[in-house]
Scaffold this motif. Structure first.
Motif, mmCIF file in Angstrom:
data_model
loop_
_atom_site.group_PDB
_atom_site.id
_atom_site.type_symbol
_atom_site.label_atom_id
_atom_site.label_comp_id
_atom_site.label_asym_id
_atom_site.label_seq_id
_atom_site.Cartn_x
_atom_site.Cartn_y
_atom_site.Cartn_z
ATOM 1 N N LEU A 174 5.246 -42.951 3.570
ATOM 2 C CA LEU A 174 5.750 -42.144 2.464
ATOM 3 C C LEU A 174 4.709 -41.111 2.051
ATOM 4 O O LEU A 174 3.508 -41.320 2.209
ATOM 5 N N SER A 175 5.190 -40.015 1.520
ATOM 6 C CA SER A 175 4.281 -38.975 1.043
ATOM 7 C C SER A 175 4.944 -38.230 -0.105
ATOM 8 O O SER A 175 6.176 -38.128 -0.160
ATOM 9 N N GLU A 176 4.133 -37.725 -1.020
ATOM 10 C CA GLU A 176 4.606 -36.829 -2.072
ATOM 11 C C GLU A 176 3.717 -35.598 -2.057
ATOM 12 O O GLU A 176 2.488 -35.705 -2.016
ATOM 13 N N VAL A 177 4.327 -34.429 -2.069
ATOM 14 C CA VAL A 177 3.555 -33.199 -1.967
ATOM 15 C C VAL A 177 4.193 -32.129 -2.847
ATOM 16 O O VAL A 177 5.422 -32.013 -2.914
ATOM 17 N N PHE A 178 3.346 -31.366 -3.553
ATOM 18 C CA PHE A 178 3.855 -30.277 -4.370
ATOM 19 C C PHE A 178 4.674 -29.318 -3.508
ATOM 20 O O PHE A 178 4.337 -29.062 -2.354
ATOM 21 N N GLN A 179 5.709 -28.768 -4.087
ATOM 22 C CA GLN A 179 6.595 -27.895 -3.320
ATOM 23 C C GLN A 179 5.907 -26.619 -2.853
ATOM 24 O O GLN A 179 6.333 -26.010 -1.871
ATOM 25 N N ASP A 180 4.838 -26.203 -3.536
ATOM 26 C CA ASP A 180 4.139 -24.980 -3.129
ATOM 27 C C ASP A 180 2.927 -25.255 -2.247
ATOM 28 O O ASP A 180 2.164 -24.337 -1.926
ATOM 29 N N ASN A 181 2.739 -26.516 -1.830
ATOM 30 C CA ASN A 181 1.615 -26.849 -0.948
ATOM 31 C C ASN A 181 2.066 -26.693 0.500
ATOM 32 O O ASN A 181 2.448 -27.650 1.176
ATOM 33 N N ALA A 182 2.032 -25.458 0.980
ATOM 34 C CA ALA A 182 2.590 -25.147 2.296
ATOM 35 C C ALA A 182 1.863 -25.880 3.420
ATOM 36 O O ALA A 182 2.492 -26.309 4.394
ATOM 37 N N GLY A 205 3.686 -28.471 5.890
ATOM 38 C CA GLY A 205 3.749 -28.191 7.317
ATOM 39 C C GLY A 205 3.297 -29.361 8.162
ATOM 40 O O GLY A 205 3.902 -29.663 9.198
ATOM 41 N N VAL A 206 2.244 -30.048 7.730
ATOM 42 C CA VAL A 206 1.773 -31.232 8.445
ATOM 43 C C VAL A 206 2.878 -32.283 8.504
ATOM 44 O O VAL A 206 3.164 -32.863 9.557
ATOM 45 N N SER A 207 3.520 -32.516 7.369
ATOM 46 C CA SER A 207 4.575 -33.535 7.317
ATOM 47 C C SER A 207 5.736 -33.178 8.231
ATOM 48 O O SER A 207 6.271 -34.038 8.941
ATOM 49 N N ARG A 208 6.143 -31.924 8.232
ATOM 50 C CA ARG A 208 7.252 -31.513 9.097
ATOM 51 C C ARG A 208 6.910 -31.717 10.563
ATOM 52 O O ARG A 208 7.727 -32.202 11.350
ATOM 53 N N ARG A 209 5.700 -31.326 10.946
ATOM 54 C CA ARG A 209 5.308 -31.452 12.354
ATOM 55 C C ARG A 209 5.298 -32.912 12.805
ATOM 56 O O ARG A 209 5.542 -33.195 13.984
ATOM 57 N N LEU A 210 5.036 -33.818 11.884
ATOM 58 C CA LEU A 210 4.950 -35.226 12.247
ATOM 59 C C LEU A 210 6.270 -35.969 12.110
ATOM 60 O O LEU A 210 6.347 -37.149 12.438
ATOM 61 N N GLY A 211 7.314 -35.284 11.634
ATOM 62 C CA GLY A 211 8.639 -35.891 11.625
ATOM 63 C C GLY A 211 9.119 -36.447 10.304
ATOM 64 O O GLY A 211 10.174 -37.093 10.254
ATOM 65 N N TYR A 212 8.379 -36.224 9.206
ATOM 66 C CA TYR A 212 8.846 -36.696 7.901
ATOM 67 C C TYR A 212 10.155 -36.012 7.524
ATOM 68 O O TYR A 212 10.389 -34.843 7.860
ATOM 69 N N GLY A 233 13.970 -37.096 -1.567
ATOM 70 C CA GLY A 233 14.158 -36.913 -2.996
ATOM 71 C C GLY A 233 13.023 -36.129 -3.631
ATOM 72 O O GLY A 233 12.190 -35.528 -2.949
ATOM 73 N N LEU A 234 13.012 -36.126 -4.963
ATOM 74 C CA LEU A 234 12.034 -35.379 -5.748
ATOM 75 C C LEU A 234 11.367 -36.299 -6.757
ATOM 76 O O LEU A 234 11.925 -37.327 -7.142
ATOM 77 N N SER A 235 10.173 -35.927 -7.175
ATOM 78 C CA SER A 235 9.522 -36.605 -8.287
ATOM 79 C C SER A 235 8.962 -35.550 -9.236
ATOM 80 O O SER A 235 8.620 -34.442 -8.809
ATOM 81 N N ARG A 236 8.891 -35.884 -10.521
ATOM 82 C CA ARG A 236 8.376 -34.957 -11.537
ATOM 83 C C ARG A 236 7.202 -35.613 -12.248
ATOM 84 O O ARG A 236 7.238 -36.791 -12.598
ATOM 85 N N ASP A 237 6.146 -34.821 -12.443
ATOM 86 C CA ASP A 237 4.955 -35.278 -13.144
ATOM 87 C C ASP A 237 4.512 -34.184 -14.103
ATOM 88 O O ASP A 237 5.123 -33.110 -14.169
ATOM 89 N N VAL A 238 3.434 -34.470 -14.825
ATOM 90 C CA VAL A 238 2.871 -33.495 -15.760
ATOM 91 C C VAL A 238 1.518 -33.043 -15.237
ATOM 92 O O VAL A 238 0.650 -33.864 -14.923
ATOM 93 N N LEU A 239 1.333 -31.745 -15.124
ATOM 94 C CA LEU A 239 0.085 -31.157 -14.675
ATOM 95 C C LEU A 239 -0.296 -30.046 -15.643
ATOM 96 O O LEU A 239 0.475 -29.102 -15.840
ATOM 97 N N VAL A 296 5.724 -30.555 -13.175
ATOM 98 C CA VAL A 296 5.527 -30.095 -11.809
ATOM 99 C C VAL A 296 6.384 -30.976 -10.897
ATOM 100 O O VAL A 296 6.515 -32.171 -11.122
ATOM 101 N N VAL A 297 6.991 -30.357 -9.890
ATOM 102 C CA VAL A 297 7.918 -31.050 -9.002
ATOM 103 C C VAL A 297 7.275 -31.251 -7.636
ATOM 104 O O VAL A 297 6.673 -30.327 -7.072
ATOM 105 N N SER A 298 7.414 -32.457 -7.118
ATOM 106 C CA SER A 298 6.930 -32.766 -5.775
ATOM 107 C C SER A 298 8.097 -33.201 -4.898
ATOM 108 O O SER A 298 9.064 -33.800 -5.386
ATOM 109 N N ASP A 299 8.006 -32.876 -3.626
ATOM 110 C CA ASP A 299 8.955 -33.404 -2.648
ATOM 111 C C ASP A 299 8.496 -34.787 -2.214
ATOM 112 O O ASP A 299 7.338 -34.979 -1.845
ATOM 113 N N ARG A 300 9.413 -35.746 -2.260
ATOM 114 C CA ARG A 300 9.147 -37.052 -1.666
ATOM 115 C C ARG A 300 9.595 -36.988 -0.211
ATOM 116 O O ARG A 300 10.692 -36.526 0.092
ATOM 117 N N LEU A 301 8.740 -37.483 0.679
ATOM 118 C CA LEU A 301 9.005 -37.422 2.108
ATOM 119 C C LEU A 301 8.855 -38.812 2.705
ATOM 120 O O LEU A 301 8.044 -39.617 2.249
#
Length: 206
Positions: free
Chosen positions: A135-143, A147-154, A158-164, A169-174
């Motif tokens: 599993l991984s969570e990454v900010f939507q603007d962390n290109a 990219g690493v996650s996509r290349r590896l097949g994640y 869903g989404l998660s929301r936190d406070v920054l 701030v919204v993160s993609d759950r992978l």
């Protein structure tokens, strides 16, 4: 325990290597204005940033239990420290799920080292420890991380929301399943010294 890829070696650092890795962190981890992590440690002054790296590594080692562990490994290229990665499991003997995180010194970005290092962690998790998902969570603007996650097949999970900084701030759950890992793995990985360490990942009876 050591994990090897064509260009990298991942291993638990001794105190001297940990100090060298902390110096890499002190030298900078991302461009100004970027916020890749929810915990704002990368914005600390260089000396405090280095101390954070060392303290977190020691803390994770001291709190290790088979039911909740975080494996921190230094990443070395041609013997040079370039960053750190971690593989974490919570109730791993039951859930068989892992999470990972990483950082590299800024000068080592854009060379495929992040993908190669995470591929090594995934090999350890799936091929050796019997994980069923990563599993991984990454900010939507962390290109870069996206990219690493996509290349590896994640795949999106869903989404998660936190406070920054006082703002949402919204993160993609992978999620990467064992099946998708099998279909997408391409980096050869060797692991040595694992057998004596297995007892630390799985509770023993008696």
């Amino acid at each position: 325990m050591r994990l090897g890829t064509p260009r990298l070696e991942l291993r638990p650092p001794d105190d001297g290597e940990l100090a060298a890795l902390a110096d890499v962190a002190a030298g900078g981890l991302h461009r100004p204005g970027e916020r890749p992590f929810l915990t704002p440690w990368t914005h600390l002054p260089p000396r405090e940033r280095a101390l954070f790296v060392m303290q977190q590594h020691w803390l994770s080692r001291g709190q290790w239990r088979p039911e909740a562990w975080s494996l921190g490994l230094g990443v070395f290229h041609a013997g040079q420290p370039i960053g750190m990665v971690s593989l974490r499991g919570h109730d791993f003997p039951i859930l068989r799920e892992v999470r990972s995180s990483s950082w590299l010194g800024l000068e080592f970005h854009g060379q495929g080292f992040g993908t190669e290092a995470r591929a090594a962690l995934l090999h350890l998790a799936f091929a050796e420890l019997g994980a069923v998902a990563a599993l991984s969570e990454v900010f939507q603007d962390n290109a870069a991380s996206q990219g690493v996650s996509r290349r590896l097949g994640y795949r999106p999970d869903g989404l998660s929301r936190d406070v920054l900084d006082g703002q949402p701030v919204v993160s993609d759950r992978l999620r990467l399943t064992r099946e998708d890992w099998e279909c997408n793995r391409s980096t050869p990985v060797t692991i040595t010294g694992l057998e004596p360490c297995r007892q630390f990942f799985f509770p023993t009876s008696g």
